[in-house]
Scaffold this motif. Structure first.
Motif: not given
Length: 478
Positions: A206, A225, A279, A281, A295, A297, A299
């Protein structure tokens, strides 16, 4: 096969010595024809045999140097495509010997088994055609820890990711990132199995500034999450968006007491899966490095089998990705892309059974690892020919085969040789595979095993064709 192409991919290495480049070319031309033979049997000439052993023992020859030009050629193949998958995985190279062990071979799952580990990343197109390596590494372990479970867990928490074996997955992402940078118009997806379910890997993906790089990993552990749920439970709350049918490969357990569903034996079958997406987190693990983001994010696509056969473990895949999941077509592409991951298992079988890399009789581990890099490209080439015949069936066979190769095979099989032009690539690949035991049923495609056996026979036939066949020099006796 026009082995000069393979020779070029193995003789342009960064050896810093033109003589080593020439030696690599000679070896590639010979060993590619007889990948499962010993070096003396494949090379025959005493000078070439000695030269090959000196090559693998040369201090200037390293695995990275051997595959450098091949990686550049892989980039060229990638650059012509819109979408590719860079699949990474690890396999054992078992070098255990009954008497004298390979010098430098390390312990594997126990002290009595000695060998090395091999972690390649192979680029595939969406149909599963292997395009070549974008990176690989090999290593040995120094020792097996005898610490307790608690001590091992504490040590893992304190050890930086860069010093762990699991760092190889992040190194793989960097290889994929380089490929993406070299081919900016190609969407490049880094693919890994459940062993690569590492928060550090998600963070690295990411954080990448390469816009055409993406990640696709199968989840392998519980994660929380930011909403306080386990990520699987959170995705299951989402509505079903569709169904998908996938072919499940057969698998034989490595041990008779496999406990995990991922390691137990199973029969091949067709599975009907319910598809959900979300989706979410992810929260950083409790013991995660505080330098990592709190955190991330991602998919997620959840594929679950609702009606498995009796006594069979239901298929349950949770795929974590940075690819878009806005449409059902995008979700289906993610699932089909992950299915390509199993092609690397076929590759490992080709490397071990076809090229017999574990049976190469080298005395020192450095020579073994150099030979591993060299034969890894030869094994890729066998697999490439096999898949190209399926995906480009109408291509002229002379793109891959010399006239003497396909004509001699056709003659031996009793097939009519065309007066003009040449057969298609698929026709010749199937004919060569018949020499290796392929039954040539219209509904079947040849596998790598029948192809590599057939290829070796075809090279012998080609040599005989050029020596005694049409156009060869006629010898007369007084």
């Amino acid at each position: 096969m026009k082995v000069v192409e393979l020779a070029e991919e193995l003789s342009g290495g960064e050896f810093g010595d033109a003589r080593l480049n020439r030696r690599a070319r000679v070896m590639a031309e010979a060993l590619a024809q007889y990948p499962n033979m010993s070096i003396p049997a494949a090379l025959k000439s005493k000078a070439d045999i000695e030269g090959a052993y000196r090559f693998f023992n040369n201090d200037s020859v390293k695995p990275d140097c051997i595959i450098a030009s091949h990686i550049e050629a892989t980039y060229q193949r990638i650059d012509s495509l819109d979408f590719i998958l860079c699949v990474q995985d690890t396999t054992e190279i078992d070098l255990t010997r009954p008497k004298q062990q390979v010098d430098g071979a390390g312990p594997m799952d126990c002290e009595s088994r000695r060998g090395a580990f091999f972690h390649p990343m192979i680029a595939f197109d969406a149909a599963g055609v292997p395009l070549g390596f974008v990176g690989q590494k090999s290593w040995t372990r120094e020792e097996i820890s005898r610490a307790s479970k608690a001590e091992k867990a504490e040590r893992r928490r304190k050890t930086p990711i860069e010093e762990k074996e699991s760092y190889r997955w992040i190194e793989g992402l960097r290889w994929a990132e380089k490929a993406a940078a070299a081919c900016p118009e190609t969407t490049t997806v880094c693919v890994g199995d459940s062993e690569s379910d590492i928060y550090d890997l998600f963070a690295a993906a990411t954080a990448s500034e390469q816009p055409n790089l993406h990640l696709l990993v199968r989840a392998g552990q519980n994660r929380n999450t930011t909403e306080g749920q386990d990520w699987v439970d959170q995705v299951r709350l989402a509505a079903k968006i569709g169904d998908q049918t996938v072919a499940v490969r057969a698998r034989i357990a490595k041990t008779g007491t496999a406990k995990s569903a991922r390691s137990r034996s199973r029969e091949a079958r067709t599975a009907e899966l319910e598809i959900r997406k979300a989706t979410i987190e992810l929260r950083r693990p409790v013991h995660g490095d505080r330098k990592l983001p709190a955190s991330i994010t991602v998919n997620v696509v959840l594929c679950e089998e609702t009606s498995p056969p009796e006594d069979a473990d239901p298929i349950s895949w949770m795929l974590v990705t940075t690819l878009a999941i806005d449409t059902i077509q995008q979700v289906q592409r993610i699932i089909s892309s992950y299915c390509v991951r199993w092609q690397i298992e076929v590759y490992f079988r080709t490397l071990k059974s076809g090229c017999k890399i574990e049976r190469r009789r080298f005395e020192a581990i450095d020579r073994v690892l150099n030979a591993l890099a060299f034969f890894s490209v030869i094994a890729w080439r066998v697999m490439y020919v096999c898949h190209l015949g399926r995906e480009c069936p109408e291509m002229d066979c002379e793109v891959m085969f010399e006239p003497s190769e396909w004509k001699s095979v056709y003659s031996v099989l009793g097939e009519e040789i065309p007066h003009d032009g040449c057969p298609s690539l698929n026709e010749v690949v199937r004919a060569v595979a018949r020499l290796g035991g392929f039954m040539n049923r219209a509904t079947d495609e040849p596998g790598t095993q029948t192809l590599w056996i057939g290829l070796q026979r075809s090279y012998d036939l080609s040599n005989a064709w050029n020596t005694f066949g049409p156009g060869a020099k006629k010898f007369s006796h007084d």
